[in-house]
Design a protein around this motif. Structure first.
Motif, PDB file in Angstrom:
ATOM      1  N   GLN A  58       0.836  -1.193   0.000  1.00  0.00           N
ATOM      2  CA  GLN A  58       0.000   0.000   0.000  1.00  0.00           C
ATOM      3  C   GLN A  58       0.870   1.241   0.000  1.00  0.00           C
ATOM      4  O   GLN A  58       1.676   1.439   0.899  1.00  0.00           O
ATOM      5  CB  GLN A  58      -0.930   0.010   1.210  1.00  0.00           C
ATOM      6  CG  GLN A  58      -1.994  -1.071   1.077  1.00  0.00           C
ATOM      7  CD  GLN A  58      -3.062  -0.935   2.152  1.00  0.00           C
ATOM      8  OE1 GLN A  58      -3.010  -0.030   2.961  1.00  0.00           O
ATOM      9  NE2 GLN A  58      -4.014  -1.837   2.134  1.00  0.00           N
TER      10      GLN A  58
ATOM     11  N   TRP B  40      -0.397   4.280   0.170  1.00  0.00           N
ATOM     12  CA  TRP B  40      -1.051   5.257   1.032  1.00  0.00           C
ATOM     13  C   TRP B  40      -1.751   4.515   2.159  1.00  0.00           C
ATOM     14  O   TRP B  40      -2.299   3.445   1.932  1.00  0.00           O
ATOM     15  CB  TRP B  40      -2.092   6.057   0.253  1.00  0.00           C
ATOM     16  CG  TRP B  40      -1.507   6.825  -0.870  1.00  0.00           C
ATOM     17  CD1 TRP B  40      -1.424   6.428  -2.167  1.00  0.00           C
ATOM     18  CD2 TRP B  40      -0.930   8.115  -0.808  1.00  0.00           C
ATOM     19  NE1 TRP B  40      -0.835   7.394  -2.917  1.00  0.00           N
ATOM     20  CE2 TRP B  40      -0.517   8.450  -2.105  1.00  0.00           C
ATOM     21  CE3 TRP B  40      -0.724   9.036   0.224  1.00  0.00           C
ATOM     22  CZ2 TRP B  40       0.097   9.665  -2.408  1.00  0.00           C
ATOM     23  CZ3 TRP B  40      -0.117  10.241  -0.072  1.00  0.00           C
ATOM     24  CH2 TRP B  40       0.296  10.543  -1.371  1.00  0.00           C
ATOM     25  N   PRO B  41      -1.757   5.078   3.346  1.00  0.00           N
ATOM     26  CA  PRO B  41      -2.480   4.420   4.431  1.00  0.00           C
ATOM     27  C   PRO B  41      -3.987   4.462   4.170  1.00  0.00           C
ATOM     28  O   PRO B  41      -4.490   5.370   3.521  1.00  0.00           O
ATOM     29  CB  PRO B  41      -2.132   5.278   5.656  1.00  0.00           C
ATOM     30  CG  PRO B  41      -1.758   6.617   5.105  1.00  0.00           C
ATOM     31  CD  PRO B  41      -1.166   6.359   3.752  1.00  0.00           C
ATOM     32  N   ARG B  42      -4.692   3.459   4.661  1.00  0.00           N
ATOM     33  CA  ARG B  42      -6.140   3.370   4.474  1.00  0.00           C
ATOM     34  C   ARG B  42      -6.824   4.178   5.573  1.00  0.00           C
ATOM     35  O   ARG B  42      -7.442   3.624   6.477  1.00  0.00           O
ATOM     36  CB  ARG B  42      -6.528   1.895   4.524  1.00  0.00           C
ATOM     37  CG  ARG B  42      -7.990   1.582   4.222  1.00  0.00           C
ATOM     38  CD  ARG B  42      -8.233   0.096   4.420  1.00  0.00           C
ATOM     39  NE  ARG B  42      -7.729  -0.651   3.292  1.00  0.00           N
ATOM     40  CZ  ARG B  42      -8.514  -1.207   2.370  1.00  0.00           C
ATOM     41  NH1 ARG B  42      -9.812  -1.106   2.459  1.00  0.00           N
ATOM     42  NH2 ARG B  42      -7.991  -1.876   1.379  1.00  0.00           N
ATOM     43  N   THR B  43      -6.698   5.498   5.494  1.00  0.00           N
ATOM     44  CA  THR B  43      -7.292   6.340   6.531  1.00  0.00           C
ATOM     45  C   THR B  43      -8.754   6.614   6.204  1.00  0.00           C
ATOM     46  O   THR B  43      -9.177   6.507   5.050  1.00  0.00           O
ATOM     47  CB  THR B  43      -6.581   7.699   6.628  1.00  0.00           C
ATOM     48  OG1 THR B  43      -6.710   8.357   5.360  1.00  0.00           O
ATOM     49  CG2 THR B  43      -5.110   7.529   6.958  1.00  0.00           C
ATOM     50  N   GLU B  44      -9.491   7.016   7.211  1.00  0.00           N
ATOM     51  CA  GLU B  44     -10.901   7.369   6.981  1.00  0.00           C
ATOM     52  C   GLU B  44     -11.002   8.562   6.046  1.00  0.00           C
ATOM     53  O   GLU B  44     -11.895   8.650   5.222  1.00  0.00           O
ATOM     54  CB  GLU B  44     -11.588   7.700   8.312  1.00  0.00           C
ATOM     55  CG  GLU B  44     -12.042   6.453   9.036  1.00  0.00           C
ATOM     56  CD  GLU B  44     -12.836   6.774  10.296  1.00  0.00           C
ATOM     57  OE1 GLU B  44     -13.446   7.862  10.353  1.00  0.00           O
ATOM     58  OE2 GLU B  44     -12.824   5.945  11.214  1.00  0.00           O
ATOM     59  N   ARG B  45     -10.065   9.481   6.210  1.00  0.00           N
ATOM     60  CA  ARG B  45     -10.101  10.687   5.384  1.00  0.00           C
ATOM     61  C   ARG B  45      -9.923  10.337   3.905  1.00  0.00           C
ATOM     62  O   ARG B  45     -10.627  10.828   3.043  1.00  0.00           O
ATOM     63  CB  ARG B  45      -8.980  11.625   5.861  1.00  0.00           C
ATOM     64  CG  ARG B  45      -9.113  13.013   5.295  1.00  0.00           C
ATOM     65  CD  ARG B  45      -8.091  13.945   5.913  1.00  0.00           C
ATOM     66  NE  ARG B  45      -7.858  15.048   4.980  1.00  0.00           N
ATOM     67  CZ  ARG B  45      -6.747  15.730   4.904  1.00  0.00           C
ATOM     68  NH1 ARG B  45      -5.734  15.460   5.722  1.00  0.00           N
ATOM     69  NH2 ARG B  45      -6.620  16.694   4.038  1.00  0.00           N
ATOM     70  N   ARG B  46      -8.947   9.452   3.653  1.00  0.00           N
ATOM     71  CA  ARG B  46      -8.697   9.065   2.268  1.00  0.00           C
ATOM     72  C   ARG B  46      -9.888   8.296   1.700  1.00  0.00           C
ATOM     73  O   ARG B  46     -10.302   8.509   0.565  1.00  0.00           O
ATOM     74  CB  ARG B  46      -7.417   8.225   2.202  1.00  0.00           C
ATOM     75  CG  ARG B  46      -7.001   7.872   0.798  1.00  0.00           C
ATOM     76  CD  ARG B  46      -5.538   7.463   0.704  1.00  0.00           C
ATOM     77  NE  ARG B  46      -5.198   7.254  -0.702  1.00  0.00           N
ATOM     78  CZ  ARG B  46      -5.261   6.062  -1.306  1.00  0.00           C
ATOM     79  NH1 ARG B  46      -5.571   4.984  -0.617  1.00  0.00           N
ATOM     80  NH2 ARG B  46      -4.975   5.959  -2.581  1.00  0.00           N
ATOM     81  N   GLN B  47     -10.450   7.436   2.526  1.00  0.00           N
ATOM     82  CA  GLN B  47     -11.603   6.663   2.087  1.00  0.00           C
ATOM     83  C   GLN B  47     -12.779   7.593   1.751  1.00  0.00           C
ATOM     84  O   GLN B  47     -13.456   7.406   0.731  1.00  0.00           O
ATOM     85  CB  GLN B  47     -12.010   5.686   3.189  1.00  0.00           C
ATOM     86  CG  GLN B  47     -13.102   4.713   2.761  1.00  0.00           C
ATOM     87  CD  GLN B  47     -13.141   3.451   3.623  1.00  0.00           C
ATOM     88  OE1 GLN B  47     -12.494   3.381   4.671  1.00  0.00           O
ATOM     89  NE2 GLN B  47     -13.877   2.453   3.185  1.00  0.00           N
TER      90      GLN B  47
ATOM     91  N   LEU C 152      -8.653   2.187  -3.150  1.00  0.00           N
ATOM     92  CA  LEU C 152      -7.955   2.244  -1.856  1.00  0.00           C
ATOM     93  C   LEU C 152      -6.613   1.509  -1.929  1.00  0.00           C
ATOM     94  O   LEU C 152      -5.691   1.796  -1.171  1.00  0.00           O
ATOM     95  CB  LEU C 152      -8.825   1.630  -0.753  1.00  0.00           C
ATOM     96  CG  LEU C 152      -9.904   2.554  -0.185  1.00  0.00           C
ATOM     97  CD1 LEU C 152     -10.939   1.745   0.616  1.00  0.00           C
ATOM     98  CD2 LEU C 152      -9.274   3.613   0.725  1.00  0.00           C
TER      99      LEU C 152
ATOM    100  N   ARG D 269     -12.579  10.684   0.828  1.00  0.00           N
ATOM    101  CA  ARG D 269     -12.259  11.431  -0.393  1.00  0.00           C
ATOM    102  C   ARG D 269     -12.529  10.580  -1.630  1.00  0.00           C
ATOM    103  O   ARG D 269     -13.146  11.028  -2.592  1.00  0.00           O
ATOM    104  CB  ARG D 269     -10.789  11.880  -0.347  1.00  0.00           C
ATOM    105  CG  ARG D 269     -10.317  12.553  -1.627  1.00  0.00           C
ATOM    106  CD  ARG D 269      -9.170  13.511  -1.397  1.00  0.00           C
ATOM    107  NE  ARG D 269      -8.592  13.946  -2.672  1.00  0.00           N
ATOM    108  CZ  ARG D 269      -9.207  14.753  -3.512  1.00  0.00           C
ATOM    109  NH1 ARG D 269     -10.389  15.233  -3.226  1.00  0.00           N
ATOM    110  NH2 ARG D 269      -8.632  15.077  -4.666  1.00  0.00           N
TER     111      ARG D 269
END
Lengths: 218, 218
Positions: B21, B23-30, B216, B32
């Motif tokens: 990965q 990029w980390p699977r952050t809530e923010r990225r999810q 993701l 977006r």
């Protein structure tokens, strides 16, 4: 327009040698030049701030010509202009038809534009920028385009009258600079053409005649 | 959406190794990614016909991402695609977010687009082309962009449903291809956003969830 024009031409030919003509002075060409000049928008311009890629400069000048920008402005405070990009024989010919004025600094450039009545808007992706389609682009307006990597400088933004943003609904945060420029210029075109701004010449007769004579020699 | 998504993720992790990965699977990225996917326009696309300059390909893909194009199409019948231009790690990241499908021929490409309900419009400067602002671009539409030097092929034009022209009032006869593309795509964006087309997802829930999971991992 014929009489004074002929006089001008004779006067010019007496005082200075004619440059070699690349194109014949046909009636058709003259009519085309006259028609293009009649639609030039002296109240619409762009400022290129340290744009370094010649592909972008070329594409921007073509778009400027396409919507009728008479004169573009540049400020190269950090780097040199890309070699040849503003030469009259490149840009698929666009640099031949769009005057380009280089300013020693952004402050000089803004001062000049303000003296000519322009509102100055930087194109930006910052949170303070208002979406393109919210702006009235029929007023005299100068769009400032920033360097490919850094965008417009803080100085350019701070001194401007506002910031304009091309809306984006994707993952990438910015558009190619020549693309952003064209999208803004064509929104100005759309607004102005809807309002029939292109139907009456904005340049006065003396200026039109002088430019026609100049362009016929290019 | 949470439960089936978690199941999908578990199912995937059992059957195939996770890619590293970036990029980390952050809530923010999810959030977006979810928001971007909700505004994707599966009924707006472009066809790149033998476009050879990687700068142009890159700028076009960025514009596609910017207005929400889900998938772009290419036909390279005369030359090879520019090396790397469609790789997921270039194009300032845009090729990562816009699917690109290459077709063996224009006929195959058109057949596929028609089966999916697209009207096909070539961008052209010919006399038969109707101005951009006369078109309704809210319908499913594919814009065909031609090679930098030759424009769209006769075949592409003959088989299309119509020809669209970006108006120009200058001396130069054509715009840079990535500029012409963006001006058309943003007119579609303007029409669609005025009609609130971006406010409801056009992809169905299953597709949204599958794409979210896929994105993701990118």
């Amino acid at each position: 327009m014929n009489a004074p024009e002929a006089t001008n031409r004779q006067a010019l030919s007496r005082t200075q040698p004619l440059k070699p003509q690349r194109w014949p002075r046909t009636e058709r060409r003259q009519a085309r030049i006259r028609s293009v000049l009649a639609r030039r928008q002296p109240d619409l311009t762009v400022v290129l701030e340290n744009i370094h890629d010649p592909h972008n400069v070329s594409a921007i000048l073509r778009s400027c010509d396409g919507v009728g920008v008479l004169r573009a402005h540049t400020v190269y405070s950090i780097e040199e202009p890309p070699p040849g990009a503003f030469a009259r024989q490149t840009s698929a010919g666009a640099a031949k038809w769009v005057e380009v004025e280089r300013h020693p600094s952004l402050a000089d450039c803004y001062k000049r534009l303000r003296a000519e009545g322009f509102a100055i808007l930087v194109t930006s992706i910052g949170p303070d920028a208002r979406p393109l389609y919210d702006w009235n682009l029929r007023v005299p307006v100068a769009l400032v385009l920033g360097n490919e990597m850094r965008g417009v400088s803080t100085e350019a933004r701070d001194m401007a009258d506002g910031a304009i943003q091309v809306p984006m609904v994707g993952m990438v945060e910015s558009l190619n600079v020549s693309v952003a420029c064209a999208v803004c210029l064509y929104e100005a075109y759309r607004q102005r053409t809807t309002a029939r701004d292109y139907e009456c010449p904005k340049l006065d007769l003396d200026r039109l005649q002088a430019l026609e004579e100049d362009w016929l020699r290019r």
